[in-house]
Scaffold this motif. Structure first.
Motif, PDB file in Angstrom:
ATOM      1  N   PHE A   1      19.458   5.004   5.450  1.00 52.34           N
ATOM      2  CA  PHE A   1      18.900   6.351   5.626  1.00 52.34           C
ATOM      3  C   PHE A   1      17.629   6.493   4.812  1.00 52.34           C
ATOM      4  O   PHE A   1      17.620   6.277   3.593  1.00 52.34           O
ATOM      5  N   CYS A   2      16.548   6.834   5.497  1.00 53.27           N
ATOM      6  CA  CYS A   2      15.265   7.047   4.838  1.00 53.27           C
ATOM      7  C   CYS A   2      14.523   8.094   5.641  1.00 53.27           C
ATOM      8  O   CYS A   2      14.954   8.487   6.728  1.00 53.27           O
ATOM      9  N   LEU A   3      13.403   8.534   5.111  1.00 51.40           N
ATOM     10  CA  LEU A   3      12.543   9.477   5.820  1.00 51.40           C
ATOM     11  C   LEU A   3      11.141   8.884   5.944  1.00 51.40           C
ATOM     12  O   LEU A   3      10.663   8.285   4.974  1.00 51.40           O
ATOM     13  N   PRO A   4      10.476   9.030   7.062  1.00 55.18           N
ATOM     14  CA  PRO A   4      11.042   9.553   8.296  1.00 55.18           C
ATOM     15  C   PRO A   4      12.209   8.673   8.775  1.00 55.18           C
ATOM     16  O   PRO A   4      12.150   7.443   8.654  1.00 55.18           O
TER      17      PRO A   4
ATOM     18  N   SER B   1       9.301   1.021  -0.374  1.00 47.58           N
ATOM     19  CA  SER B   1      10.515   0.719  -1.148  1.00 47.58           C
ATOM     20  C   SER B   1      10.796   1.936  -2.026  1.00 47.58           C
ATOM     21  O   SER B   1       9.943   2.354  -2.806  1.00 47.58           O
ATOM     22  N   ALA B   2      11.986   2.529  -1.860  1.00 44.03           N
ATOM     23  CA  ALA B   2      12.278   3.835  -2.472  1.00 44.03           C
ATOM     24  C   ALA B   2      13.685   3.837  -3.047  1.00 44.03           C
ATOM     25  O   ALA B   2      14.642   4.221  -2.386  1.00 44.03           O
ATOM     26  N   PRO B   3      13.815   3.352  -4.302  1.00 50.61           N
ATOM     27  CA  PRO B   3      15.153   3.185  -4.855  1.00 50.61           C
ATOM     28  C   PRO B   3      15.828   4.504  -5.241  1.00 50.61           C
ATOM     29  O   PRO B   3      15.201   5.409  -5.786  1.00 50.61           O
ATOM     30  N   HIS B   4      17.101   4.580  -4.895  1.00 49.35           N
ATOM     31  CA  HIS B   4      18.000   5.628  -5.406  1.00 49.35           C
ATOM     32  C   HIS B   4      19.260   4.894  -5.840  1.00 49.35           C
ATOM     33  O   HIS B   4      19.697   3.964  -5.156  1.00 49.35           O
ATOM     34  N   ALA B   5      19.861   5.324  -6.954  1.00 44.85           N
ATOM     35  CA  ALA B   5      21.087   4.681  -7.418  1.00 44.85           C
ATOM     36  C   ALA B   5      22.141   4.729  -6.303  1.00 44.85           C
ATOM     37  O   ALA B   5      22.166   5.662  -5.496  1.00 44.85           O
TER      38      ALA B   5
ATOM     39  N   THR C   1      10.563  15.520   2.033  1.00 39.91           N
ATOM     40  CA  THR C   1      11.217  14.285   1.617  1.00 39.91           C
ATOM     41  C   THR C   1      11.579  14.367   0.133  1.00 39.91           C
ATOM     42  O   THR C   1      11.467  15.432  -0.481  1.00 39.91           O
ATOM     43  N   THR C   2      12.025  13.237  -0.449  1.00 37.73           N
ATOM     44  CA  THR C   2      12.424  13.194  -1.846  1.00 37.73           C
ATOM     45  C   THR C   2      11.319  13.727  -2.764  1.00 37.73           C
ATOM     46  O   THR C   2      10.167  13.303  -2.659  1.00 37.73           O
ATOM     47  N   ASN C   3      11.681  14.622  -3.670  1.00 36.78           N
ATOM     48  CA  ASN C   3      10.730  15.196  -4.640  1.00 36.78           C
ATOM     49  C   ASN C   3       9.461  15.732  -3.986  1.00 36.78           C
ATOM     50  O   ASN C   3       8.361  15.473  -4.435  1.00 36.78           O
TER      51      ASN C   3
ATOM     52  N   CYS D   1      20.777  10.572  -0.725  1.00 34.39           N
ATOM     53  CA  CYS D   1      19.315  10.588  -0.811  1.00 34.39           C
ATOM     54  C   CYS D   1      18.693   9.676   0.244  1.00 34.39           C
ATOM     55  O   CYS D   1      19.300   8.689   0.667  1.00 34.39           O
ATOM     56  N   ALA D   2      17.455   9.983   0.599  1.00 30.41           N
ATOM     57  CA  ALA D   2      16.695   9.186   1.570  1.00 30.41           C
ATOM     58  C   ALA D   2      15.879   8.131   0.850  1.00 30.41           C
ATOM     59  O   ALA D   2      15.160   8.438  -0.102  1.00 30.41           O
ATOM     60  N   GLY D   3      15.939   6.895   1.330  1.00 31.32           N
ATOM     61  CA  GLY D   3      15.107   5.847   0.758  1.00 31.32           C
ATOM     62  C   GLY D   3      15.823   4.512   0.835  1.00 31.32           C
ATOM     63  O   GLY D   3      17.017   4.435   0.559  1.00 31.32           O
ATOM     64  N   VAL D   4      15.086   3.462   1.226  1.00 32.34           N
ATOM     65  CA  VAL D   4      15.637   2.111   1.315  1.00 32.34           C
ATOM     66  C   VAL D   4      14.922   1.264   0.270  1.00 32.34           C
ATOM     67  O   VAL D   4      13.692   1.296   0.181  1.00 32.34           O
TER      68      VAL D   4
ATOM     69  N   PRO E   1       3.255   9.151  -6.110  1.00 32.62           N
ATOM     70  CA  PRO E   1       3.258  10.087  -7.241  1.00 32.62           C
ATOM     71  C   PRO E   1       4.393  11.109  -7.218  1.00 32.62           C
ATOM     72  O   PRO E   1       4.327  12.097  -7.952  1.00 32.62           O
ATOM     73  N   ASN E   2       5.451  10.882  -6.409  1.00 35.93           N
ATOM     74  CA  ASN E   2       6.486  11.917  -6.286  1.00 35.93           C
ATOM     75  C   ASN E   2       7.544  11.807  -7.389  1.00 35.93           C
ATOM     76  O   ASN E   2       8.727  11.653  -7.141  1.00 35.93           O
ATOM     77  N   LEU E   3       7.069  11.906  -8.624  1.00 37.94           N
ATOM     78  CA  LEU E   3       7.980  11.980  -9.775  1.00 37.94           C
ATOM     79  C   LEU E   3       8.384  13.449  -9.964  1.00 37.94           C
ATOM     80  O   LEU E   3       7.852  14.335  -9.296  1.00 37.94           O
TER      81      LEU E   3
ATOM     82  N   TRP F   1       0.808  -1.232   0.000  1.00 39.26           N
ATOM     83  CA  TRP F   1       0.000   0.000   0.000  1.00 39.26           C
ATOM     84  C   TRP F   1       0.833   1.270   0.000  1.00 39.26           C
ATOM     85  O   TRP F   1       0.306   2.355   0.261  1.00 39.26           O
ATOM     86  N   HIS F   2       2.132   1.147  -0.336  1.00 42.47           N
ATOM     87  CA  HIS F   2       2.996   2.350  -0.454  1.00 42.47           C
ATOM     88  C   HIS F   2       4.309   1.946  -1.125  1.00 42.47           C
ATOM     89  O   HIS F   2       5.166   1.336  -0.483  1.00 42.47           O
ATOM     90  N   VAL F   3       4.460   2.287  -2.402  1.00 47.98           N
ATOM     91  CA  VAL F   3       5.729   1.952  -3.059  1.00 47.98           C
ATOM     92  C   VAL F   3       6.106   3.016  -4.085  1.00 47.98           C
ATOM     93  O   VAL F   3       5.245   3.654  -4.691  1.00 47.98           O
TER      94      VAL F   3
ATOM     95  N   LEU G   1       7.983   3.417  -7.601  1.00 47.05           N
ATOM     96  CA  LEU G   1       8.498   2.665  -8.748  1.00 47.05           C
ATOM     97  C   LEU G   1       9.439   3.507  -9.602  1.00 47.05           C
ATOM     98  O   LEU G   1      10.125   2.972 -10.466  1.00 47.05           O
ATOM     99  N   ARG G   2       9.413   4.842  -9.368  1.00 49.41           N
ATOM    100  CA  ARG G   2      10.133   5.800 -10.233  1.00 49.41           C
ATOM    101  C   ARG G   2       9.550   5.747 -11.652  1.00 49.41           C
ATOM    102  O   ARG G   2       8.413   5.350 -11.835  1.00 49.41           O
ATOM    103  N   ASP G   3      10.352   6.086 -12.668  1.00 45.11           N
ATOM    104  CA  ASP G   3       9.751   6.278 -13.995  1.00 45.11           C
ATOM    105  C   ASP G   3      10.735   5.803 -15.077  1.00 45.11           C
ATOM    106  O   ASP G   3      11.879   5.450 -14.789  1.00 45.11           O
TER     107      ASP G   3
ATOM    108  N   ILE H   1      -0.618  10.459   3.965  1.00 44.39           N
ATOM    109  CA  ILE H   1       0.195  11.572   4.482  1.00 44.39           C
ATOM    110  C   ILE H   1       1.624  11.145   4.791  1.00 44.39           C
ATOM    111  O   ILE H   1       1.857  10.157   5.495  1.00 44.39           O
ATOM    112  N   HIS H   2       2.585  11.920   4.247  1.00 46.47           N
ATOM    113  CA  HIS H   2       3.956  11.876   4.777  1.00 46.47           C
ATOM    114  C   HIS H   2       3.937  12.813   5.980  1.00 46.47           C
ATOM    115  O   HIS H   2       3.955  14.029   5.819  1.00 46.47           O
ATOM    116  N   GLY H   3       3.908  12.257   7.172  1.00 46.07           N
ATOM    117  CA  GLY H   3       3.616  13.043   8.365  1.00 46.07           C
ATOM    118  C   GLY H   3       4.836  13.572   9.074  1.00 46.07           C
ATOM    119  O   GLY H   3       5.182  13.103  10.156  1.00 46.07           O
TER     120      GLY H   3
HETATM  121  N1  LIG Z   1      11.029   7.301   2.214  1.00 43.06           N
HETATM  122  C1  LIG Z   1      12.076   7.895   1.692  1.00 43.06           C
HETATM  123  O1  LIG Z   1      13.081   8.024   2.391  1.00 43.06           O
HETATM  124  N2  LIG Z   1      12.080   8.350   0.437  1.00 43.06           N
HETATM  125  C2  LIG Z   1      10.979   8.367  -0.494  1.00 43.06           C
HETATM  126  C3  LIG Z   1       9.995   9.461  -0.223  1.00 43.06           C
HETATM  127  C4  LIG Z   1       9.099   9.195   0.953  1.00 43.06           C
HETATM  128  O2  LIG Z   1       8.356   8.213   0.996  1.00 43.06           O
HETATM  129  O3  LIG Z   1       9.105  10.011   1.890  1.00 43.06           O
HETATM  130  C5  LIG Z   1      11.544   8.539  -1.909  1.00 43.06           C
HETATM  131  O4  LIG Z   1      10.766   8.819  -2.818  1.00 43.06           O
HETATM  132  O5  LIG Z   1      12.752   8.361  -2.083  1.00 43.06           O
END
Ligand SMILES: NC(=O)N[C@@H](CC(=O)O)C(=O)O
Ligand SMILES: [Zn+2]
Ligand SMILES: [Zn+2]
Length: 348
Positions: free
Chosen positions: A218-221, A249-253, A107-109, A263-266, A40-42, A12-14, A16-18, A136-138
Motif C-alpha cells: 500500500f502506497c500513494l498514489p 522508497s518510503a519507510p514506515h515501521a 499523503t503521509t505528512n 500507513c502508505a509507503g513501500v 521534505p515531508n518531515l 530523484w525521489h526518496v 530518508l525520514r529523520d 508534485i504529488h499529483g
Molecule cells: N508514497 C507514499 O505512499 N508515502 C510517502 C509520501 C509520498 O511520497 O506521497 C511517505 O512519506 O510515506
C-alpha cells in the motif's frame, strides 16, 4: 552469467525520514546511489533553506561512518505561507534543488501542504523566474473523487493549468501511476517530466488485493490496474528522457503498516536498482535502464551525470524478513523472498 554495467545511478525521489532512522535509510542509499533528492515531508516539514541545511547536516552526520556516501540534494516543502523570498534564497543556495508540492491531506505528512493552489501562483512565478523545479504529488483530495481517479483529476484540474500558466517552469510529476499521467507528460514540452517507482513497474492492484490484502504494497498514489502498470513499463523503457528513476522508497515501521489504519509507503531502498533491473529485464529492455537510471535525471536537473559505474549481475539473493528503522522493525519490499539482480561492486 549476465552482467550489466551502468553509469552510477541517482534517485530523484526518496524519503530518508529523520533522527535515528537516518542511519538505516542512509546505509541502504549509500550502497551505490550517486545522489538523491530528499523529500521534505518531515514533522514539522522542511519549509526553509535553513531547515534544509540542518536536515542535510543530519543526513551527512548519519553517513559519517559508512564505507561510501551519496550526495543529498534537498527539496523544500511548499505551504500556503511559502513566499518568493524563500524561493530566491533556495535558488541561490547550492544544496536546494527543488520545491515540493503536496496537496494538503494527499499523503503521509501532508497536513501542512497546500490548500489553495491558486494563491500559490506568485510563488510558482518566482520558481519559474529563478529556475527552481517544482515537484508534485499529483493527487486531488476531494472526498467525492475516487482514490483510483485522483491522479487523473489532478492532472486535468491543476497540472494542466500550471503547465500552461508557467511555460518555463520545470515540473516533475512524481511517482506516476496511470496511463493518463504518461500521456500528459509525453505530450508536454521538455520542461515537464515524471519519476516512476520500481514498485509501480513491478506491481498492480491485484498484487495488493487478490488472495488477501498486502499492507506492504500500500502506497500513494495507490497501485492501479494492470493496463496502467503496462503504460508505466512502456514509458520507463521507452528511452524518452522525460521519464526517470525516483524510488519513492518510503519507510514506515512494520507495526505502522500492519495496522487497522496502515500507513502508505513501500520501502525499496535496500534493493532499488536491482528491482528496477528486474522490471526492465522482464520487459526485454535492459539496454534502456542506464538512460532511465543515470542519464535523464541529471540532465533534467541540469547537473552533471556521474562519471563512475556500477555493475549489476543476474543472480538471486535473499532479502531479510526484517530490517530496522531507527530501532523498530521494518518490512522491506520482497521481505523473506529473493531479488533476481544484485550490484556486485557496491561501496566502491
Ligand atoms: N508514497 C507514499 O505512499 N508515502 C510517502 C509520501 C509520498 O511520497 O506521497 C511517505 O512519506 O510515506
Ligand atoms: Zn507523494
Ligand atoms: Zn514520496
Amino acid at each position: 552469467m549476465t552482467e550489466l554495467t551502468l553509469l552510477r545511478p541517482d534517485d530523484w525521489h526518496v524519503h530518508l525520514r529523520d533522527n535515528d532512522a537516518l542511519r538505516d535509510t542512509c546505509a541502504d542509499m549509500a550502497r551505490y546511489f550517486g545522489r538523491a533528492i530528499i523529500m521534505p515531508n518531515l514533522t514539522p516539514p522542511v519549509t526553509t533553506v535553513a531547515q534544509a541545511a540542518s536536515y542535510r547536516d543530519r543526513i551527512l552526520a548519519a553517513m559519517a561512518n559508512l564505507p561510501r556516501q551519496f550526495e543529498p540534494l534537498m527539496a523544500l516543502y511548499l505551504t500556503d505561507q511559502s513566499d518568493a523570498e524563500e524561493v530566491k534564497r533556495a535558488a541561490a543556495s547550492d544544496f536546494v534543488h527543488a520545491v515540493k508540492l503536496y496537496p494538503a491531506g494527499a499523503t503521509t505528512n501532508s497536513a501542512a501542504g497546500v490548500a489553495d493552489l491558486d494563491s500559490l501562483y506568485p510563488t510558482l512565478a518566482a520558481m519559474e523566474e529563478h529556475d527552481l523545479p517544482l515537484l508534485i504529488h499529483g493527487e486531488v483530495t476531494d472526498t467525492d473523487i475516487d482514490i483510483f481517479d485522483r491522479e487523473k483529476v489532478f492532472i486535468e484540474r491543476h497540472l494542466a493549468p500550471i503547465v500552461q500558466r508557467f511555460p518555463q517552469l520545470r515540473v516533475v510529476l512524481e511517482h506516476i501511476t496511470t496511463a493518463d499521467a504518461v500521456d500528459f507528460v509525453s505530450q508536454s514540452p521538455a520542461n515537464v517530466a515524471a519519476t516512476i517507482t520500481a514498485h509501480h513497474l513491478l506491481l498492480n492492484r491485484n498484487d495488493m488485493l487478490v488472495g488477501g490484502i498486502r499492507p506492504h504494497y500500500f502506497c500513494l498514489p495507490v497501485l492501479k490496474r494492470n493496463s496502467h502498470q503496462q503504460a508505466l513499463i512502456k514509458a520507463a523503457t521507452s528511452g524518452d528522457p522525460k521519464f526517470f528513476l525516483g524510488t519513492d522508497s518510503a519507510p514506515h515501521a512494520t507495526a505502522a503498516k500492519e495496522n487497522d489504519c496502515g500507513c502508505a509507503g513501500v520501502y525499496t531502498a535496500h534493493a532499488a536498482i536491482e528491482l528496477y533491473a528486474e522490471a526492465f529485464a522482464a520487459a526485454g529492455a535492459l539496454d534502456k535502464l542506464e538512460g532511465f537510471a543515470s542519464h535523464f535525471g541529471p540532465d533534467f536537473y541540469r547537473l552533471p551525470r556521474n562519471s563512475d559505474h556500477i555493475t549489476l549481475r543476474q543472480q538471486s539473493w535473499q532479502v531479510p524478513a526484517q530490517q530496522a528503522l531507527g530501532g523498530k522493525p521494518l518490512t522491506p519490499m520482497r521481505a523473506g523472498q529473493s531479488v533476481g539482480w544484485q550490484v556486485v561492486n557496491e561501496h566502491e
